[in-house]
Design a protein around this motif. Structure first.
Motif, short mmCIF file in Angstrom:
data_model
loop_
_atom_site.label_atom_id
_atom_site.label_comp_id
_atom_site.label_asym_id
_atom_site.label_seq_id
_atom_site.Cartn_x
_atom_site.Cartn_y
_atom_site.Cartn_z
N CYS A 129 -22.95 -16.72 12.71
CA CYS A 129 -23.74 -17.70 11.98
C CYS A 129 -25.04 -17.06 11.48
O CYS A 129 -25.43 -17.23 10.31
N PHE A 140 -20.21 -25.93 12.96
CA PHE A 140 -19.57 -25.43 14.18
C PHE A 140 -18.50 -26.40 14.65
O PHE A 140 -18.66 -27.63 14.55
N LEU A 177 -16.87 -22.87 11.88
CA LEU A 177 -17.09 -21.74 12.77
C LEU A 177 -17.00 -22.15 14.24
O LEU A 177 -17.70 -23.05 14.69
N GLY A 212 -19.75 -17.10 17.86
CA GLY A 212 -20.06 -17.79 16.61
C GLY A 212 -21.53 -17.80 16.27
O GLY A 212 -21.91 -17.80 15.09
#
Length: 230
Positions: free
Chosen positions: A65, A78, A52, A61
């Motif tokens: 998340c 990430f 992500l 993001g």
């Protein structure tokens, strides 16, 4: 097992290279295309791990998340050019498991993926008894989104699994439309009138694949009920 990785990255060149590397190392990979439909794609693809980015169109993001973490415990890594300590703290507090800064070596990303797969599903994963919901031989495995009946199995989506789990748990009672909507769409601002009906229809088709017809009964003005026809 051929684990699935969902890539949420709006830089198409990076996304394509990640997908290429991930497939090369024996995993399945899907890259996000419509960044307003992340949750729908996530539920349809049902991945085992998410990569992500932070900077994404419309919502960042961190937002996605948190949304994914509300309904899944899968590893989230990430990948971002933002390398400040605060960004990494925000990622972890949003529910992420790891953070890789750009530019990165693709081999490092693969190593991270393998590590989190091992810890979550493999040799280092905690040994816990799998959850099974059963009604007279019809078995639902919510954690792997599978339905089983008389030795035959079909894959269902996360959303279908949530709906069917409540119908099975409350059998033979009627489950109201509002109750089902609250359980699976409480994180959405707006739900189209026919959304629940569409997903119930899909569950009926999955059951038909197992040889079970008319298993979900529509109770007009009330909701739905599991109708044991097998």
């Amino acid at each position: 097992m051929n684990y699935k990785v969902y890539i949420i990255e709006d830089d198409l060149s990076i996304s394509a290279l990640l997908q290429e590397y991930i497939v090369k190392y024996g995993f399945q990979a899907k890259a996000a295309e419509d960044f307003q439909e992340i949750l729908n794609d996530f539920n349809e693809y049902n991945p085992d791990l998410v990569l992500l980015d932070v900077n994404l169109p419309k919502y960042d993001g961190f937002y996605w998340c948190r949304k994914i973490r509300q309904q899944s415990k899968i590893p989230i890594i990430f990948i971002s050019a933002r390398d400040s300590g605060m960004d990494q703290i925000m990622a972890l507090e949003s529910g992420a498991d790891d953070y890789i800064t750009k530019p990165f070596y693709y081999d490092v990303v693969i190593a991270k993926i393998k590590s989190h797969i091992r810890r979550t599903y493999g040799e280092y994963a905690p040994k816990v008894e799998e959850k099974i919901v059963e009604v007279d031989g019809l078995k639902l495995y919510p954690e792997r989104s599978e339905l089983e009946f008389k030795g035959e199995r079909v894959i269902i989506t996360k959303r279908e699994g949530i709906l069917l789990e409540y119908l099975m748990k409350k059998y033979p009672k009627v489950v109201s439309r509002n109750f089902l909507l609250e359980k699976i769409w409480d994180d959405l601002d707006f739900v189209e009138e026919n959304t629940l009906s569409v997903n119930i229809s899909r569950i009926r088709k999955r059951l038909q694949e197992l040889g079970i017809d008319k298993a979900i009964e529509t109770i007009r003005g009330a909701g739905y009920r599991l109708n044991k026809t097998w």
